[in-house]
Write a protein that holds these residues in place. Structure first.
Motif, PDB file in Angstrom:
ATOM      1  N   PRO A 215      -1.577  -3.022   5.351  1.00 38.52           N
ATOM      2  CA  PRO A 215      -1.339  -1.099   5.495  1.00 38.52           C
ATOM      3  C   PRO A 215      -2.872  -0.665   4.573  1.00 38.52           C
ATOM      4  O   PRO A 215      -3.423  -0.990   3.304  1.00 38.52           O
ATOM      5  N   ILE A 216      -3.621   0.170   5.173  1.00 39.34           N
ATOM      6  CA  ILE A 216      -5.026   0.064   4.550  1.00 39.34           C
ATOM      7  C   ILE A 216      -5.152   1.412   5.027  1.00 39.34           C
ATOM      8  O   ILE A 216      -4.557   2.115   5.982  1.00 39.34           O
ATOM      9  N   VAL A 217      -6.041   1.841   4.439  1.00 42.04           N
ATOM     10  CA  VAL A 217      -6.011   3.337   4.986  1.00 42.04           C
ATOM     11  C   VAL A 217      -6.725   4.214   6.368  1.00 42.04           C
ATOM     12  O   VAL A 217      -7.597   3.442   7.025  1.00 42.04           O
TER      13      VAL A 217
ATOM     14  N   GLY B  19      -4.317   0.245  -5.846  1.00 41.95           N
ATOM     15  CA  GLY B  19      -3.188  -0.025  -4.922  1.00 41.95           C
ATOM     16  C   GLY B  19      -5.058  -0.724  -4.263  1.00 41.95           C
ATOM     17  O   GLY B  19      -5.034  -0.078  -2.649  1.00 41.95           O
TER      18      GLY B  19
ATOM     19  N   ALA C 209      -5.398  -3.476  -2.684  1.00 37.25           N
ATOM     20  CA  ALA C 209      -5.463  -3.842  -0.687  1.00 37.25           C
ATOM     21  C   ALA C 209      -6.169  -5.193  -0.028  1.00 37.25           C
ATOM     22  O   ALA C 209      -6.336  -6.064  -1.737  1.00 37.25           O
TER      23      ALA C 209
ATOM     24  N   SER D  89     -11.007   0.872   1.400  1.00 41.91           N
ATOM     25  CA  SER D  89     -11.020   1.785   0.462  1.00 41.91           C
ATOM     26  C   SER D  89     -12.029   1.643  -0.762  1.00 41.91           C
ATOM     27  O   SER D  89     -13.060   2.260  -0.466  1.00 41.91           O
TER      28      SER D  89
ATOM     29  N   GLU E 272      -4.302  -4.038  -8.091  1.00 39.92           N
ATOM     30  CA  GLU E 272      -3.814  -4.333  -7.120  1.00 39.92           C
ATOM     31  C   GLU E 272      -2.315  -5.358  -8.023  1.00 39.92           C
ATOM     32  O   GLU E 272      -3.312  -6.098  -9.004  1.00 39.92           O
ATOM     33  N   ILE E 273      -2.193  -5.217  -7.523  1.00 41.08           N
ATOM     34  CA  ILE E 273      -0.299  -5.937  -7.525  1.00 41.08           C
ATOM     35  C   ILE E 273      -0.411  -7.285  -7.078  1.00 41.08           C
ATOM     36  O   ILE E 273       0.218  -8.141  -7.555  1.00 41.08           O
ATOM     37  N   ASP E 274      -1.030  -7.518  -6.257  1.00 43.23           N
ATOM     38  CA  ASP E 274      -0.452  -9.136  -5.330  1.00 43.23           C
ATOM     39  C   ASP E 274      -1.680  -9.584  -5.408  1.00 43.23           C
ATOM     40  O   ASP E 274      -2.805  -8.994  -4.833  1.00 43.23           O
TER      41      ASP E 274
ATOM     42  N   ARG F 227      -3.791 -10.478  -2.607  1.00 41.67           N
ATOM     43  CA  ARG F 227      -4.711  -9.415  -1.373  1.00 41.67           C
ATOM     44  C   ARG F 227      -5.680  -9.426  -2.028  1.00 41.67           C
ATOM     45  O   ARG F 227      -6.920  -8.908  -2.895  1.00 41.67           O
TER      46      ARG F 227
ATOM     47  N   ASP G 291       0.015  -4.775 -11.959  1.00 45.80           N
ATOM     48  CA  ASP G 291       1.268  -3.489 -12.476  1.00 45.80           C
ATOM     49  C   ASP G 291       0.351  -1.817 -12.616  1.00 45.80           C
ATOM     50  O   ASP G 291      -0.024  -1.682 -13.543  1.00 45.80           O
TER      51      ASP G 291
ATOM     52  N   PHE H  94      -7.557   7.854  -6.609  1.00 45.20           N
ATOM     53  CA  PHE H  94      -7.086   7.093  -5.176  1.00 45.20           C
ATOM     54  C   PHE H  94      -6.000   6.676  -5.765  1.00 45.20           C
ATOM     55  O   PHE H  94      -6.360   5.811  -6.313  1.00 45.20           O
TER      56      PHE H  94
ATOM     57  N   HIS I 128       6.208   5.225  -7.731  1.00 42.81           N
ATOM     58  CA  HIS I 128       5.691   5.458  -8.969  1.00 42.81           C
ATOM     59  C   HIS I 128       4.448   6.587  -9.223  1.00 42.81           C
ATOM     60  O   HIS I 128       3.780   6.523  -9.863  1.00 42.81           O
TER      61      HIS I 128
HETATM   62  C1  LIG Z   1      -1.729   1.304   0.638  1.00 45.02           C
HETATM   63  S1  LIG Z   1      -2.047  -0.198   0.438  1.00 45.02           S
HETATM   64  C2  LIG Z   1      -4.124  -0.340   0.076  1.00 45.02           C
HETATM   65  C3  LIG Z   1      -4.803   0.214   1.152  1.00 45.02           C
HETATM   66  C4  LIG Z   1      -5.852   0.484   0.108  1.00 45.02           C
HETATM   67  N1  LIG Z   1      -6.347   1.705  -0.544  1.00 45.02           N
HETATM   68  C5  LIG Z   1      -7.022   0.621   1.557  1.00 45.02           C
HETATM   69  O1  LIG Z   1      -6.883   1.464   1.982  1.00 45.02           O
HETATM   70  O2  LIG Z   1      -8.064  -0.406   1.313  1.00 45.02           O
HETATM   71  C6  LIG Z   1      -1.188  -0.352  -1.339  1.00 45.02           C
HETATM   72  C7  LIG Z   1      -1.608  -1.268  -2.048  1.00 45.02           C
HETATM   73  O3  LIG Z   1      -1.053  -1.038  -3.230  1.00 45.02           O
HETATM   74  C8  LIG Z   1      -0.294  -2.794  -4.412  1.00 45.02           C
HETATM   75  N2  LIG Z   1       0.447  -2.211  -5.298  1.00 45.02           N
HETATM   76  C9  LIG Z   1       1.757  -1.719  -4.742  1.00 45.02           C
HETATM   77  N3  LIG Z   1       2.854  -1.247  -5.847  1.00 45.02           N
HETATM   78  C10 LIG Z   1       1.300  -1.242  -6.738  1.00 45.02           C
HETATM   79  C11 LIG Z   1       1.687  -1.476  -8.094  1.00 45.02           C
HETATM   80  N4  LIG Z   1       2.737  -0.697  -9.190  1.00 45.02           N
HETATM   81  N5  LIG Z   1       0.341  -1.318  -8.572  1.00 45.02           N
HETATM   82  C12 LIG Z   1      -1.170  -1.777  -8.074  1.00 45.02           C
HETATM   83  N6  LIG Z   1      -0.810  -2.338  -6.449  1.00 45.02           N
HETATM   84  C13 LIG Z   1       0.127  -1.504  -5.882  1.00 45.02           C
HETATM   85  C14 LIG Z   1      -0.132  -3.245  -2.471  1.00 45.02           C
HETATM   86  O4  LIG Z   1       0.107  -4.546  -2.980  1.00 45.02           O
HETATM   87  C15 LIG Z   1      -0.547  -2.905  -1.632  1.00 45.02           C
HETATM   88  O5  LIG Z   1      -1.709  -3.909  -1.506  1.00 45.02           O
END
Ligand SMILES: C[S@@+](CC[C@H](N)C(=O)[O-])C[C@H]1O[C@@H](n2cnc3c(N)ncnc32)[C@H](O)[C@@H]1O
Length: 213
Positions: free
Chosen positions: A36-38, A62, A64, A68, A87-89, A92, A115, A131, A138
């Motif tokens: 999922p990206i913007v 976030g 990813a 963005s 980023e938590i993952d 990614r 996190d 952003f 959360h």
């Molecule tokens: C919608 S995507 C971000 C897309 C990115 N901003 C872009 O547009 O290119 C959301 C991301 O947030 C990460 N995420 C989810 N919960 C999180 C947390 N508590 N802390 C940090 N990252 C988190 C997910 O693993 C995912 O990769």
């Protein structure tokens, strides 16, 4: 999303002619691997806001794959600033590092693996632009911790705040808690902050650092 807005977003996306090879590569990767990206129209708006305000020190929650992040990181770098992105993952996070490397941005990016709920609290600096684009459950915590770190004339951009339109139309019951939390969050923002809600993309919330009395 309202049907008219879906059509409006589709129309806008159809008008955007992206030529940047790295951006196109990341869009194709995200599509193929379901990341999922913007969305494109929101990406353009993000780029427009960050560049017209000359924001330097930017925080993203976030990362990813760094899509963005690349857009904002390029502007921060040009302005002599930097992007901190969380980023938590781990998979990614590593993909994002590769993309930042390809974009020659590593020297102006502070990538954090962890996190966001905990990592923001460790940041001892002010940000011109934040952003928020991670776990919706959360958002309130991300917001409060970011607001404390927002510089004068700073701005917070909250993406997907209307969560697929589920805030105002029928939604699968499994999303009940997240819908309630987002709805309460929006009420809270209107009551306590200099806040606007834009029915654009999947709903964008913008907050200035003005404290409302
Ligand atoms: C919608 S995507 C971000 C897309 C990115 N901003 C872009 O547009 O290119 C959301 C991301 O947030 C990460 N995420 C989810 N919960 C999180 C947390 N508590 N802390 C940090 N990252 C988190 C997910 O693993 C995912 O990769």
């Amino acid at each position: 999303m309202l049907d008219e807005l879906k059509d409006a977003n589709g129309y806008i996306i159809g008008k955007i002619e992206e030529k940047d090879p790295l951006i196109l590569e990341m869009e194709a990767f995200a599509l193929e691997h379901n990341v999922p990206i913007v969305t494109k129209e929101v990406a353009k708006y993000l780029e427009f806001l960050v560049s017209t305000h000359n924001f330097k020190n930017i925080l993203e929650i976030g990362t990813a794959i760094g899509y963005s992040g690349t857009i904002m990181g390029r502007i921060a770098k040009k302005n002599g600033g930097k992007l901190t992105t969380i980023e938590i993952d781990e998979v990614r996070y590593n993909q994002a590092l590769e993309n930042f490397k390809k974009g020659d941005l590593l020297d102006s990016i502070n990538p954090i693996l962890g996190d966001g709920v905990e990592e923001i609290k460790k940041l001892d600096e002010k940000f011109d632009f934040v952003f928020i684009d991670a776990s919706k459950g959360h958002y309130m915590e991300f917001f409060n911790d970011s607001f404390e770190r927002l510089s004068e004339n700073g701005m917070i951009f909250i993406d997907n705040i209307m969560f697929r339109g589920y805030l105002y139309k029928e939604y699968p019951k499994r999303f009940k808690t997240i819908v309630r939390r987002l709805d309460e969050f929006i009420t809270y923002l209107y009551r306590n902050h200099d806040f606007v809600l834009l029915p654009f993309g999947d709903g964008i919330g913008l907050v200035s650092n003005k404290v409302m009395k």
